[in-house]
Design an enzyme around this catalytic site. Structure first.
Site, PDB file in Angstrom:
ATOM      1  N   ARG A 125       0.884  -1.455  -0.162  1.00  0.00           N
ATOM      2  CA  ARG A 125      -0.487  -0.035   0.348  1.00  0.00           C
ATOM      3  C   ARG A 125       0.453   1.317  -0.164  1.00  0.00           C
ATOM      4  O   ARG A 125       1.692   1.076   0.747  1.00  0.00           O
ATOM      5  CB  ARG A 125      -1.038  -0.129   1.070  1.00  0.00           C
ATOM      6  CG  ARG A 125      -1.783   0.908   1.487  1.00  0.00           C
ATOM      7  CD  ARG A 125      -2.822   0.681   1.953  1.00  0.00           C
ATOM      8  NE  ARG A 125      -3.918   2.496   2.487  1.00  0.00           N
ATOM      9  CZ  ARG A 125      -4.000   2.846   3.063  1.00  0.00           C
ATOM     10  NH1 ARG A 125      -2.933   2.549   4.454  1.00  0.00           N
ATOM     11  NH2 ARG A 125      -5.050   4.001   3.091  1.00  0.00           N
ATOM     12  N   LYS A 190       2.401  -8.343  11.220  1.00  0.00           N
ATOM     13  CA  LYS A 190       2.087  -8.761  10.322  1.00  0.00           C
ATOM     14  C   LYS A 190       2.739  -9.435   9.207  1.00  0.00           C
ATOM     15  O   LYS A 190       3.549  -9.654   9.322  1.00  0.00           O
ATOM     16  CB  LYS A 190       2.356  -6.886   8.938  1.00  0.00           C
ATOM     17  CG  LYS A 190       1.819  -6.586   8.321  1.00  0.00           C
ATOM     18  CD  LYS A 190       1.907  -5.539   6.877  1.00  0.00           C
ATOM     19  CE  LYS A 190       1.220  -6.170   5.997  1.00  0.00           C
ATOM     20  NZ  LYS A 190       0.963  -4.658   5.186  1.00  0.00           N
ATOM     21  N   ARG A 325      -2.408   5.018  12.137  1.00  0.00           N
ATOM     22  CA  ARG A 325      -1.024   4.421  13.474  1.00  0.00           C
ATOM     23  C   ARG A 325      -1.989   4.247  14.124  1.00  0.00           C
ATOM     24  O   ARG A 325      -2.603   5.134  15.096  1.00  0.00           O
ATOM     25  CB  ARG A 325       0.061   5.163  13.018  1.00  0.00           C
ATOM     26  CG  ARG A 325      -0.235   6.694  13.728  1.00  0.00           C
ATOM     27  CD  ARG A 325       1.857   7.075  13.768  1.00  0.00           C
ATOM     28  NE  ARG A 325       1.579   8.755  14.108  1.00  0.00           N
ATOM     29  CZ  ARG A 325       1.891   8.966  15.569  1.00  0.00           C
ATOM     30  NH1 ARG A 325       2.070   7.496  16.863  1.00  0.00           N
ATOM     31  NH2 ARG A 325       1.757   9.874  15.415  1.00  0.00           N
TER      32      ARG A 325
END
Length: 329
Positions: A125, A190, A325
């Protein structure tokens, strides 16, 4: 694919079993001299595979790898899905290849898939690089038509993210979470991401190319260039991951889920997303240009927008509008 790349892939296929193979044997198999083998080994190492050599024994991967097997994957899919999966060993990026084929007149069927063993220009992204070593992770793109135009794409990342999280949990992973709009986390690290490219018109026919990247068994050497905490599926499991079986299961889940999305919209997926929502009731910071907004995440709206309470008012934000965030203040 060039003749050189074909030979390199053949060398990888020979070494995939994790056993020693002599330079003489490899040379005979690919039709080159023993002295030429070293360059092919360097090319393979550049793809992220760890190959070493011992005099008198030959070349060996540090560990065996399970290559994607198109026939095996198709055998695990529904009969009507036969021929709807393509496999390339090395591509720039699966999304880019699928988009180029679409723009050059290729007619895709809904749910058609392109898989790759490695990407030389994988995208994340906001233009970030997606590290894509050979035969250790999953690089998948799926075509999906949007008969109602690009407005029908609202919520696609919510649907695919939910299905991906469920597939990871079903494999035996605990602590799976979703970070809006398109990241899958395990224990805060992640593990997978989603990148959706749209082609077409706002109100007329449009097309979605849904890219999915999953860390299945990431090489340790990638720990340095990646700028965020990450993990891989194999590290979170206590048993050996069957790469081909898991890929087939994921394809089946996404196809079925997107068909449901076409028929029923996002509503069936809202609660399923919330079961994994990593942001819910957490302090977050949203960046819109040069402006930072601080608030408390309140789940997702009926169209997939992120709901954030800011100064007592719940506001909705859409992917592409904001950078998000966790707020550590």
């Amino acid at each position: 694919m060039s003749r050189r790349n074909e030979r390199m892939i053949r060398v990888i296929e020979l070494l995939a079993d994790g056993e020693f193979h002599s330079g003489e044997h490899i040379g005979k198999e690919i039709g080159v001299s023993r002295t030429a083998i070293s360059q092919y080994i360097k090319d393979i190492q550049a793809l992220g595979l760890d190959v070493f050599r011992i005099t008198g024994k030959g070349y060996k991967l540090s560990q065996a790898i399970e290559l994607l097997d198109l026939a095996r994957i198709e055998s695990l899919l529904n009969r009507e899905a036969k021929g709807s999966v393509a496999l390339e060993r090395i591509v720039t990026s699966t999304n880019d290849v699928m988009r180029d084929r679409l723009q050059n007149g290729y007619t895709f069927k809904a749910g058609e898939v392109l898989l790759a063993e490695a990407q030389t220009a994988g995208r994340g992204r906001r233009g970030k690089q997606w590290y894509s070593p050979f035969a250790t992770n999953l690089y998948l793109s799926m075509y999906w038509p949007l008969g109602r135009g690009m407005s029908a794409a609202m919520g696609l990342s919510i649907v695919v993210g939910t299905l991906l999280a469920e597939a990871i949990k079903n494999a035996g992973v605990t602590d799976v979470a979703l970070k809006w709009p398109n990241d899958v986390l395990v224990k805060g690290k992640k593990l997978a991401g989603i990148l959706i490219d749209l082609e077409g018109q706002v109100i007329d026919d449009a097309h979605a190319i849904i890219g999915v990247g999953v860390n299945l068994s990431m090489p340790e050497w990638l720990a340095t260039p990646i700028d965020q905490a990450w993990t891989d599926l194999q590290s979170e499991l206590t048993t050996k991951l069957n790469r081909n079986e898991w890929v087939a299961d994921l394809i089946t889940r996404i196809r079925s889920g997107l068909a449901m999305f076409d028929e029923q919209g996002l509503e069936p997926f809202i609660k399923r997303w919330l079961d994994y929502d990593d942001l819910f009731e957490r302090n977050v910071t949203l960046t819109m240009g040069s402006k930072n907004l601080h608030g408390i995440a309140k789940g997702i709206a009926s169209d997939g927008a992120l709901c954030v309470a800011i100064d007592g008012t719940v506001k909705h934000f859409h992917a592409g509008e904001v950078s998000l965030r966790y707020d550590t203040n």
